[in-house]
Design a protein around this motif. Structure first.
Motif, PDB file in Angstrom:
ATOM      1  N   PHE A  12       0.786  -1.229   0.000  1.00  0.00           N
ATOM      2  CA  PHE A  12       0.000   0.000   0.000  1.00  0.00           C
ATOM      3  C   PHE A  12       0.822   1.284   0.000  1.00  0.00           C
ATOM      4  CE2 PHE A  12      -2.677  -3.181   2.176  1.00  0.00           C
ATOM      5  CZ  PHE A  12      -3.711  -3.226   1.261  1.00  0.00           C
ATOM      6  N   ALA A  13       2.123   1.187   0.249  1.00  0.00           N
ATOM      7  CA  ALA A  13       2.925   2.415   0.314  1.00  0.00           C
ATOM      8  C   ALA A  13       3.957   2.489  -0.792  1.00  0.00           C
ATOM      9  CB  ALA A  13       3.610   2.508   1.674  1.00  0.00           C
ATOM     10  N   ASP A  14       3.871   1.607  -1.777  1.00  0.00           N
ATOM     11  CA  ASP A  14       4.772   1.615  -2.930  1.00  0.00           C
ATOM     12  C   ASP A  14       6.238   1.471  -2.524  1.00  0.00           C
ATOM     13  OD1 ASP A  14       2.564   2.042  -4.586  1.00  0.00           O
ATOM     14  OD2 ASP A  14       2.686   4.218  -4.289  1.00  0.00           O
ATOM     15  N   LEU A  15       6.496   0.715  -1.463  1.00  0.00           N
ATOM     16  CA  LEU A  15       7.864   0.436  -1.040  1.00  0.00           C
ATOM     17  C   LEU A  15       8.138  -1.034  -1.308  1.00  0.00           C
ATOM     18  CD1 LEU A  15       7.987   2.335   2.373  1.00  0.00           C
ATOM     19  CD2 LEU A  15       8.867   3.103   0.168  1.00  0.00           C
ATOM     20  N   GLU A  16       9.231  -1.317  -1.989  1.00  0.00           N
ATOM     21  CA  GLU A  16       9.522  -2.679  -2.404  1.00  0.00           C
ATOM     22  C   GLU A  16      10.599  -3.304  -1.518  1.00  0.00           C
ATOM     23  OE1 GLU A  16      10.543  -2.842  -6.485  1.00  0.00           O
ATOM     24  OE2 GLU A  16       8.609  -2.059  -7.199  1.00  0.00           O
ATOM     25  N   PHE A  17      10.349  -4.532  -1.096  1.00  0.00           N
ATOM     26  CA  PHE A  17      11.338  -5.327  -0.381  1.00  0.00           C
ATOM     27  C   PHE A  17      11.797  -6.445  -1.306  1.00  0.00           C
ATOM     28  CE2 PHE A  17       8.757  -3.363   2.871  1.00  0.00           C
ATOM     29  CZ  PHE A  17       9.686  -2.969   3.821  1.00  0.00           C
ATOM     30  N   GLU A  18      13.040  -6.901  -1.099  1.00  0.00           N
ATOM     31  CA  GLU A  18      13.575  -7.963  -1.945  1.00  0.00           C
ATOM     32  C   GLU A  18      12.711  -9.210  -1.834  1.00  0.00           C
ATOM     33  OE1 GLU A  18      17.650  -8.783  -1.280  1.00  0.00           O
ATOM     34  OE2 GLU A  18      18.238  -6.683  -1.228  1.00  0.00           O
ATOM     35  N   SER A  19      12.505  -9.849  -2.975  1.00  0.00           N
ATOM     36  CA  SER A  19      11.681 -11.056  -3.003  1.00  0.00           C
ATOM     37  C   SER A  19      12.336 -12.173  -2.189  1.00  0.00           C
ATOM     38  CB  SER A  19      11.482 -11.518  -4.451  1.00  0.00           C
ATOM     39  OG  SER A  19      10.768 -12.723  -4.505  1.00  0.00           O
ATOM     40  N   GLY A  20      11.573 -12.761  -1.295  1.00  0.00           N
ATOM     41  CA  GLY A  20      12.069 -13.881  -0.497  1.00  0.00           C
ATOM     42  C   GLY A  20      13.040 -13.504   0.599  1.00  0.00           C
ATOM     43  N   MET A  21      13.123 -12.204   0.942  1.00  0.00           N
ATOM     44  CA  MET A  21      14.128 -11.792   1.918  1.00  0.00           C
ATOM     45  C   MET A  21      13.830 -12.334   3.316  1.00  0.00           C
ATOM     46  SD  MET A  21      13.222  -7.735   2.487  1.00  0.00           S
ATOM     47  CE  MET A  21      14.727  -7.534   3.412  1.00  0.00           C
ATOM     48  N   PHE A  22      12.564 -12.654   3.594  1.00  0.00           N
ATOM     49  CA  PHE A  22      12.207 -13.157   4.911  1.00  0.00           C
ATOM     50  C   PHE A  22      12.214 -14.686   4.977  1.00  0.00           C
ATOM     51  CE2 PHE A  22      10.101  -8.982   4.690  1.00  0.00           C
ATOM     52  CZ  PHE A  22      10.662  -8.389   5.808  1.00  0.00           C
ATOM     53  N   SER A  23      12.552 -15.341   3.865  1.00  0.00           N
ATOM     54  CA  SER A  23      12.516 -16.809   3.849  1.00  0.00           C
ATOM     55  C   SER A  23      13.556 -17.420   4.783  1.00  0.00           C
ATOM     56  CB  SER A  23      12.737 -17.323   2.425  1.00  0.00           C
ATOM     57  OG  SER A  23      13.997 -16.883   1.927  1.00  0.00           O
ATOM     58  N   CYS A  24      14.645 -16.683   5.058  1.00  0.00           N
ATOM     59  CA  CYS A  24      15.680 -17.229   5.938  1.00  0.00           C
ATOM     60  C   CYS A  24      15.187 -17.392   7.365  1.00  0.00           C
ATOM     61  CB  CYS A  24      16.918 -16.332   5.907  1.00  0.00           C
ATOM     62  SG  CYS A  24      16.652 -14.688   6.615  1.00  0.00           S
ATOM     63  N   LEU A  25      14.110 -16.678   7.723  1.00  0.00           N
ATOM     64  CA  LEU A  25      13.613 -16.764   9.095  1.00  0.00           C
ATOM     65  C   LEU A  25      12.878 -18.077   9.380  1.00  0.00           C
ATOM     66  CD1 LEU A  25      12.246 -13.150   9.729  1.00  0.00           C
ATOM     67  CD2 LEU A  25      14.442 -14.135  10.410  1.00  0.00           C
ATOM     68  N   LEU A  26      12.348 -18.719   8.327  1.00  0.00           N
ATOM     69  CA  LEU A  26      11.580 -19.949   8.542  1.00  0.00           C
ATOM     70  C   LEU A  26      12.417 -21.054   9.176  1.00  0.00           C
ATOM     71  CD1 LEU A  26       8.984 -21.546   8.308  1.00  0.00           C
ATOM     72  CD2 LEU A  26       9.610 -22.120   5.934  1.00  0.00           C
ATOM     73  N   PRO A  27      13.588 -21.414   8.622  1.00  0.00           N
ATOM     74  CA  PRO A  27      14.369 -22.472   9.298  1.00  0.00           C
ATOM     75  C   PRO A  27      14.839 -22.062  10.685  1.00  0.00           C
ATOM     76  CG  PRO A  27      15.621 -21.485   7.482  1.00  0.00           C
ATOM     77  CD  PRO A  27      14.222 -20.989   7.357  1.00  0.00           C
ATOM     78  N   VAL A  28      15.057 -20.764  10.912  1.00  0.00           N
ATOM     79  CA  VAL A  28      15.486 -20.315  12.238  1.00  0.00           C
ATOM     80  C   VAL A  28      14.358 -20.504  13.250  1.00  0.00           C
ATOM     81  CG1 VAL A  28      16.316 -18.357  13.588  1.00  0.00           C
ATOM     82  CG2 VAL A  28      17.109 -18.668  11.238  1.00  0.00           C
ATOM     83  N   VAL A  29      13.145 -20.090  12.893  1.00  0.00           N
ATOM     84  CA  VAL A  29      12.012 -20.236  13.807  1.00  0.00           C
ATOM     85  C   VAL A  29      11.722 -21.713  14.061  1.00  0.00           C
ATOM     86  CG1 VAL A  29       9.538 -19.812  14.100  1.00  0.00           C
ATOM     87  CG2 VAL A  29      11.007 -18.005  13.181  1.00  0.00           C
ATOM     88  N   LEU A  30      11.779 -22.541  13.013  1.00  0.00           N
ATOM     89  CA  LEU A  30      11.556 -23.980  13.214  1.00  0.00           C
ATOM     90  C   LEU A  30      12.629 -24.584  14.118  1.00  0.00           C
ATOM     91  CD1 LEU A  30      10.501 -25.091   9.614  1.00  0.00           C
ATOM     92  CD2 LEU A  30       9.036 -24.726  11.605  1.00  0.00           C
ATOM     93  N   SER A  31      13.869 -24.134  13.967  1.00  0.00           N
ATOM     94  CA  SER A  31      14.942 -24.616  14.842  1.00  0.00           C
ATOM     95  C   SER A  31      14.718 -24.156  16.272  1.00  0.00           C
ATOM     96  CB  SER A  31      16.299 -24.112  14.332  1.00  0.00           C
ATOM     97  OG  SER A  31      16.579 -24.611  13.039  1.00  0.00           O
TER      98      SER A  31
END
Length: 463
Positions: free
Chosen positions: A119-138
């Motif tokens: 909604f604010a026209d600000l772009e984040f890198e695609s998949g940048m938060f994917s690294c958090l999934l294995p950390v949270v599962l660990s």
């Protein structure tokens, strides 16, 4: 009735959350009309970090007494013995509340970043938060393993195997490891044949260092709050948004636990092995991420990443290495429990647990400040590392041997220390007891709260 109040509290929390979302959304769009996208991104991310810390803190505060009640009802407590400092059983599942706050904070942070991108026209890198999934599962795996150790007890071998597997999983799923010295001693990148054992050794060492230093109220949580804030600022300075969210969420989630752990009486909980293993895992992940980026705090020119991460964790690492070395010198297992940690030396001289924890946090801050001074003065990376090692040895090892010597000495300095130590016990002070009463009050009925308040007023002459 209490369930209705809990539902109302949760509904108010949701209303607050969506109101904040709308405010940030409106604010970000208005900023886009005035400033360039990079500046708006930075300002918006600061607001998101502030919100994440607030949500993590409130989440732990909301769930804390629910976990405490479960622990007391199910008798999930740490019983006193000759090696421990407490005189009565204390609930030992504080790590569950901290984990809840960290996960909720990260979820809110990731959601807010997605909201801004939509909604604010600000772009984040695609998949940048994917690294958090294995950390949270660990984190979930370590939480369950630690809880089993608290409740049932695990053998050291099974804990080590589990820790090794978790560190290997994070390495393989994220591709991050200690695979470079970033030019130190002329060594850049090296093969995974060296990186894997080095990373496993460092990761398991950090997890156990955080676990072993947890012997005084507020110590492990205070050191991890400091380290999380330092890592958080480091990640923010290099634009690592996911890890900055995780680090600041961790720091905020530990704060309410720390307050109850230090000041609480009936509301006191220990963080337990479940909490220390989660904290140790996150410290390991922060080290791997920082080593992978190769950029020190603030992007300091000439700053050594290796020296920086060692200074952030100087007290738990240096104290654990000394304890294990002394145990092996005495022909014992390095993991056999005893009373040879730095906090035991403070306590043995009569210093209060709260001042003991504060002293060790201050020592850690001094080591970080020393590294920062060396980095700003343009000292070579190798000398920065040697300086941090020497500073840690003097302040951590030196403090231990000094306190142990003075405890059995009859010198003027020793007598002064023994006379001063009782003054560090604040439990009988009015301000301390009123803080304890405020923190413990949800444990009491309205009538009990009124009686305790009147008793405090009579005791300190306020009636």
């Amino acid at each position: 009735m209490w369930y209705v109040l809990d539902l109302l509290s949760f509904w108010h929390f949701l209303c607050f959350f969506f109101s904040i979302c709308e405010i940030i959304h409106t604010f970000a769009r208005s900023l886009c009309l005035k400033f360039n996208a990079n500046k708006v991104m930075s300002m918006s991310f600061i607001m998101i970090l502030a919100l994440v810390m607030l949500v993590s803190l409130l989440s732990v505060r909301w769930v804390f007494f629910k976990v405490l009640k479960i622990a007391k009802d199910k008798h999930l407590v740490d019983n006193p013995d000759a090696r421990k400092l407490q005189k009565a059983p204390v609930p030992v599942v504080g790590g569950l509340a901290v984990f809840f706050g960290v996960v909720i904070g990260v979820l809110v942070g990731v959601s807010m970043c997605g909201l801004l991108s939509l909604f604010a026209d600000l772009e984040f890198e695609s998949g940048m938060f994917s690294c958090l999934l294995p950390v949270v599962l660990s984190m979930v795996v370590m939480l369950y393993a630690g809880a089993m150790d608290d409740i049932l007890g695990l053998t050291p071998t099974s804990r080590f195997v589990l820790e090794i597997l978790v560190v290997l999983t994070i390495m393989l799923s994220t591709g991050k490891s200690i695979d470079s010295f970033h030019g130190m001693w002329g060594v850049e990148n090296f093969s995974w044949y060296c990186a894997v054992p080095l990373t496993v050794f460092a990761g398991v060492g950090i997890i156990n260092a955080i676990n072993m230093v947890d012997g005084v109220n507020g110590l492990s949580s205070g050191l991890c709050i400091l380290a999380s804030l330092l890592f958080g600022f480091s990640f923010y300075s290099v634009g690592d948004i996911p890890n900055a969210l995780l680090a600041f969420s961790m720091a905020a989630a530990l704060m309410p636990f720390l307050v109850h752990n230090v000041f609480g009486n009936t509301s006191r909980m220990f963080i337990g092995d479940a909490g220390t293993m989660v904290m140790g895992l996150l410290m390991t992940w922060f080290v791997l991420s920082t080593m992978h980026s190769g950029i020190p705090l603030g992007g300091a020119d000439g700053g050594s990443v290796i020296a920086m991460v060692l200074s952030f964790l100087s007290v738990p690492v240096a104290d654990t290495l000394r304890v294990m070395f002394m145990r092996m010198l005495n022909g014992r297992s390095p993991f056999s429990p005893d009373r040879t940690h730095l906090h035991h030396a403070f306590i043995g001289l009569g210093v209060s647990p709260s001042i003991t924890a504060l002293s060790e946090v201050v020592i850690n801050i001094l080591v970080v400040a020393f590294w920062w001074t060396l980095a700003c003065c343009g000292v070579s990376p190798e000398l920065q590392l040697y300086g941090v090692v020497v500073a840690s040895s003097i302040l951590v090892w030196g403090s231990y041997f000094f306190l142990e010597h003075e405890r059995d000495s009859d010198s003027r300095k020793a007598r002064w220390l023994r006379n001063f130590s009782p003054k560090t016990h604040f439990g009988s002070r009015e301000w301390w007891q009123r803080i304890s009463f405020f923190l413990d009050s949800p444990e009491y009925s309205e009538r009990e709260r009124k009686n305790l308040r009147e008793r405090l007023d009579r005791k300190f002459g306020n009636l």
